[in-house]
Motif scaffolding. Structure first.
Motif, mmCIF file in Angstrom:
data_model
loop_
_atom_site.group_PDB
_atom_site.id
_atom_site.type_symbol
_atom_site.label_atom_id
_atom_site.label_comp_id
_atom_site.label_asym_id
_atom_site.label_seq_id
_atom_site.Cartn_x
_atom_site.Cartn_y
_atom_site.Cartn_z
ATOM 1 N N LEU A 1 30.428 4.900 -19.823
ATOM 2 C CA LEU A 1 31.282 5.857 -20.535
ATOM 3 C C LEU A 1 30.517 6.465 -21.695
ATOM 4 C CD1 LEU A 1 34.706 3.984 -20.512
ATOM 5 C CD2 LEU A 1 34.018 5.952 -19.132
ATOM 6 N N GLN A 2 30.743 7.747 -21.928
ATOM 7 C CA GLN A 2 29.978 8.498 -22.927
ATOM 8 C C GLN A 2 30.890 8.985 -24.049
ATOM 9 O OE1 GLN A 2 28.463 10.702 -19.405
ATOM 10 N NE2 GLN A 2 26.561 10.862 -20.567
ATOM 11 N N ASP A 3 30.352 8.968 -25.261
ATOM 12 C CA ASP A 3 31.131 9.422 -26.414
ATOM 13 C C ASP A 3 31.050 10.936 -26.527
ATOM 14 O OD1 ASP A 3 28.674 10.052 -27.557
ATOM 15 O OD2 ASP A 3 28.659 8.340 -28.919
ATOM 16 N N GLN A 4 31.509 11.484 -27.643
ATOM 17 C CA GLN A 4 31.582 12.943 -27.765
ATOM 18 C C GLN A 4 30.202 13.602 -27.781
ATOM 19 O OE1 GLN A 4 33.428 14.193 -31.378
ATOM 20 N NE2 GLN A 4 31.802 13.415 -32.699
ATOM 21 N N GLU A 5 29.157 12.843 -28.014
ATOM 22 C CA GLU A 5 27.793 13.371 -27.945
ATOM 23 C C GLU A 5 27.152 13.102 -26.586
ATOM 24 O OE1 GLU A 5 26.598 15.139 -30.360
ATOM 25 O OE2 GLU A 5 28.251 14.767 -31.747
ATOM 26 N N GLY A 6 27.924 12.485 -25.693
ATOM 27 C CA GLY A 6 27.379 12.146 -24.384
ATOM 28 C C GLY A 6 26.593 10.853 -24.372
ATOM 29 N N ASN A 7 26.637 10.092 -25.466
ATOM 30 C CA ASN A 7 25.853 8.867 -25.555
ATOM 31 C C ASN A 7 26.606 7.688 -24.951
ATOM 32 O OD1 ASN A 7 23.599 9.946 -26.977
ATOM 33 N ND2 ASN A 7 24.805 9.932 -28.856
ATOM 34 N N THR A 8 25.913 6.923 -24.137
ATOM 35 C CA THR A 8 26.426 5.636 -23.695
ATOM 36 C C THR A 8 26.170 4.623 -24.814
ATOM 37 O OG1 THR A 8 24.335 4.885 -22.739
ATOM 38 C CG2 THR A 8 25.782 6.220 -21.326
ATOM 39 N N PRO A 9 26.772 3.432 -24.744
ATOM 40 C CA PRO A 9 26.439 2.412 -25.749
ATOM 41 C C PRO A 9 24.951 2.090 -25.803
ATOM 42 C CG PRO A 9 28.470 1.817 -24.624
ATOM 43 C CD PRO A 9 27.921 3.009 -23.895
ATOM 44 N N LEU A 10 24.262 2.145 -24.668
ATOM 45 C CA LEU A 10 22.820 1.873 -24.688
ATOM 46 C C LEU A 10 22.070 2.984 -25.416
ATOM 47 C CD1 LEU A 10 20.648 -0.127 -23.879
ATOM 48 C CD2 LEU A 10 20.428 1.069 -21.678
ATOM 49 N N HIS A 11 22.518 4.229 -25.292
ATOM 50 C CA HIS A 11 21.946 5.303 -26.113
ATOM 51 C C HIS A 11 22.061 4.966 -27.591
ATOM 52 C CE1 HIS A 11 22.259 8.038 -22.537
ATOM 53 N NE2 HIS A 11 21.329 8.740 -23.162
ATOM 54 N N VAL A 12 23.244 4.481 -27.983
ATOM 55 C CA VAL A 12 23.479 4.150 -29.391
ATOM 56 C C VAL A 12 22.501 3.068 -29.856
ATOM 57 C CG1 VAL A 12 25.160 3.231 -31.047
ATOM 58 C CG2 VAL A 12 25.904 4.829 -29.264
ATOM 59 N N ALA A 13 22.304 2.043 -29.041
ATOM 60 C CA ALA A 13 21.367 0.970 -29.395
ATOM 61 C C ALA A 13 19.948 1.506 -29.522
ATOM 62 C CB ALA A 13 21.428 -0.134 -28.335
ATOM 63 N N CYS A 14 19.562 2.404 -28.632
ATOM 64 C CA CYS A 14 18.212 2.973 -28.682
ATOM 65 C C CYS A 14 18.043 3.908 -29.866
ATOM 66 C CB CYS A 14 17.898 3.700 -27.372
ATOM 67 S SG CYS A 14 17.725 2.601 -25.944
ATOM 68 N N GLU A 15 19.090 4.598 -30.254
ATOM 69 C CA GLU A 15 19.041 5.495 -31.409
ATOM 70 C C GLU A 15 18.773 4.723 -32.692
ATOM 71 O OE1 GLU A 15 19.508 8.936 -33.844
ATOM 72 O OE2 GLU A 15 19.333 8.815 -31.651
ATOM 73 N N HIS A 16 19.426 3.574 -32.842
ATOM 74 C CA HIS A 16 19.355 2.833 -34.102
ATOM 75 C C HIS A 16 18.397 1.646 -34.059
ATOM 76 C CE1 HIS A 16 22.605 5.174 -35.861
ATOM 77 N NE2 HIS A 16 23.227 5.070 -34.708
ATOM 78 N N GLY A 17 17.778 1.411 -32.922
ATOM 79 C CA GLY A 17 16.814 0.321 -32.835
ATOM 80 C C GLY A 17 17.436 -1.055 -32.757
ATOM 81 N N PHE A 18 18.641 -1.155 -32.205
ATOM 82 C CA PHE A 18 19.342 -2.427 -32.121
ATOM 83 C C PHE A 18 18.946 -3.143 -30.826
ATOM 84 C CE2 PHE A 18 22.917 -0.434 -34.826
ATOM 85 C CZ PHE A 18 22.197 -0.711 -35.991
ATOM 86 N N TRP A 19 17.825 -3.846 -30.889
ATOM 87 C CA TRP A 19 17.258 -4.481 -29.697
ATOM 88 C C TRP A 19 18.196 -5.533 -29.129
ATOM 89 C CZ3 TRP A 19 15.941 -9.256 -27.884
ATOM 90 C CH2 TRP A 19 15.067 -9.315 -26.797
ATOM 91 N N ASP A 20 18.799 -6.351 -29.972
ATOM 92 C CA ASP A 20 19.660 -7.428 -29.490
ATOM 93 C C ASP A 20 20.847 -6.885 -28.693
ATOM 94 O OD1 ASP A 20 18.140 -9.504 -30.555
ATOM 95 O OD2 ASP A 20 19.124 -9.379 -32.497
ATOM 96 N N CYS A 21 21.456 -5.815 -29.190
ATOM 97 C CA CYS A 21 22.577 -5.214 -28.466
ATOM 98 C C CYS A 21 22.110 -4.645 -27.129
ATOM 99 C CB CYS A 21 23.229 -4.116 -29.311
ATOM 100 S SG CYS A 21 24.148 -4.725 -30.754
#
Length: 370
Positions: free
Chosen positions: A165-185
């Motif tokens: 599922l994608q948010d209003q920017e088209g980002n999946t949760p994995l996109h969000v993790a890659c954007e912020h560098g959240f390796w554990d997530c």
């Protein structure tokens, strides 16, 4: 939602650019509005965590205590599975309560970093409710990732919530993790996803046409790049389209959630691969990683430029040398009919990388001695 035991400090320094229904509405509360305008020294202080607002404060009487009372009264532990549970009308109404921002109780528990309650709700909620998207199309998994809550991410993914599922920017949760560098997530999502779902997530593009690999490359999150490469990401996927999405509505438990339909309007953009992006950023480490894992050194953008064109055009002799050592074709022409050698004219460091074993007139090979 009131906080028991006082406010917890968030894992990130919040700023106004953060986008989710709870976080985006953390607004400063003017001291003048609450009748304390005479405390002029407070006007200069920035907004702090206990001043933030979200939909729970403005549209719901839900509290941590009421959540706790409900958890004690209702548990799915007596059911073989969540879908087999029979809820009372009162329980269904409670579980399906949403705020004016579209947040469910689970959204709110995650926003307020109430991990204990969030984990209980994950056990309690049927899977359908955990994929509800709020007004910014964020699922609880989006929010748990954005707030860097790996235990919650793990709990959600283990319950088989959607990773696509994608948010209003088209980002999946994995996109969000890659954007912020959240390796554990990211690691929790990747290692708990089914193989077929993982392929879809790794290939998913946001509305700018970026995959998770592109995002991690742009943010220079090298550890995440290694994680993605280790799990079979396509290194040569291109930034290929921008998408205009018509959102359709799907009702679940009486709630409305929004999903992009199968029909997408696509328009070509740059055609960059992660290798092109790494070269543009002068990120020699990422270039080396990508080349060692088999990225196509001669992949061309829509304008015909290869990574070597970009490196030479940016006068980056170090990266140009890496590309040449990887076997880059120095004579590929872009849409301007230029080779990398043409762009190197005048740069002795880069010209030294090109063997003069051809006779050329105006940059065109007319005879080869090899």
């Amino acid at each position: 939602m009131s906080r028991s035991g006082g406010e917890k400090q968030g894992k990130l320094d919040f700023d106004e650019s953060r986008i989710d229904s709870g976080i985006d509405s953390y607004k400063s509360i003017s001291r003048e509005q609450d009748g304390s305008s005479d405390r002029s020294e407070d006007k200069e202080k920035p907004c702090v965590a206990d001043e933030r607002l979200d939909s729970a404060y403005v549209s719901s009487s839900l509290t941590v205590d009421s959540l706790g009372d409900f958890i004690e009264q209702c548990s799915i532990s007596e059911c073989e599975s969540a879908t087999d549970c029979e809820y009372t009308e009162e329980e269904v109404n409670f579980l399906t309560t949403v705020t004016e921002d579209g947040d469910t109780i689970l959204h709110l528990a995650i926003i307020h970093e109430e991990e204990h309650f969030a984990r209980q709700l994950i056990d309690l909620f049927p899977p359908e409710l955990m994929d509800i998207q709020n007004n910014l199309y964020q699922t609880p998994l989006h929010l748990a990732t954005y707030l860097n809550q790996p235990p919650i991410v793990k709990g959600l993914v283990e319950k088989r919530v959607s990773l696509e599922l994608q948010d209003q920017e088209g980002n999946t949760p994995l996109h969000v993790a890659c954007e912020h560098g959240f390796w554990d997530c990211a690691n929790e999502m990747i290692h708990n996803a089914s193989p077929s779902n993982l392929v879809n997530v790794l290939e998913a593009q946001n509305w700018r046409g970026l995959t998770c690999l592109h995002v991690a490359t742009l943010r220079k999150h090298h550890r995440l790049l290694r994680l993605l490469m280790k799990n079979g990401v396509d290194l040569n996927i291109q930034v290929s389209c921008s998408k205009l999405i018509l959102l359709c509505e799907v009702k679940t438990f009486g709630l409305v959630t929004k999903h992009p339909p199968d029909f997408l309007v696509q328009e070509g953009t740059s055609g960059k691969t992660a290798l092109h992006m790494a070269v543009e950023l002068h990120d020699a480490q990422a270039v080396n990683m990508l080349l060692n894992k088999g990225a196509n050194v001669d992949a061309a953008m829509f304008n015909g430029c290869t990574a070597l064109h970009l490196a030479v055009g940016r006068q980056d002799a170090t990266i140009a040398n890496l590309l040449c050592q990887a076997g880059a074709d120095k004579m590929i022409r872009n849409m301007e009919d230029e080779t990398a050698l043409d762009l190197a004219d005048g740069n002795d460091d880069i010209l030294a990388l090109f063997p003069f074993d051809d006779i050329q007139i105006m940059g065109r090979t007319v005879m080869s001695f090899s």
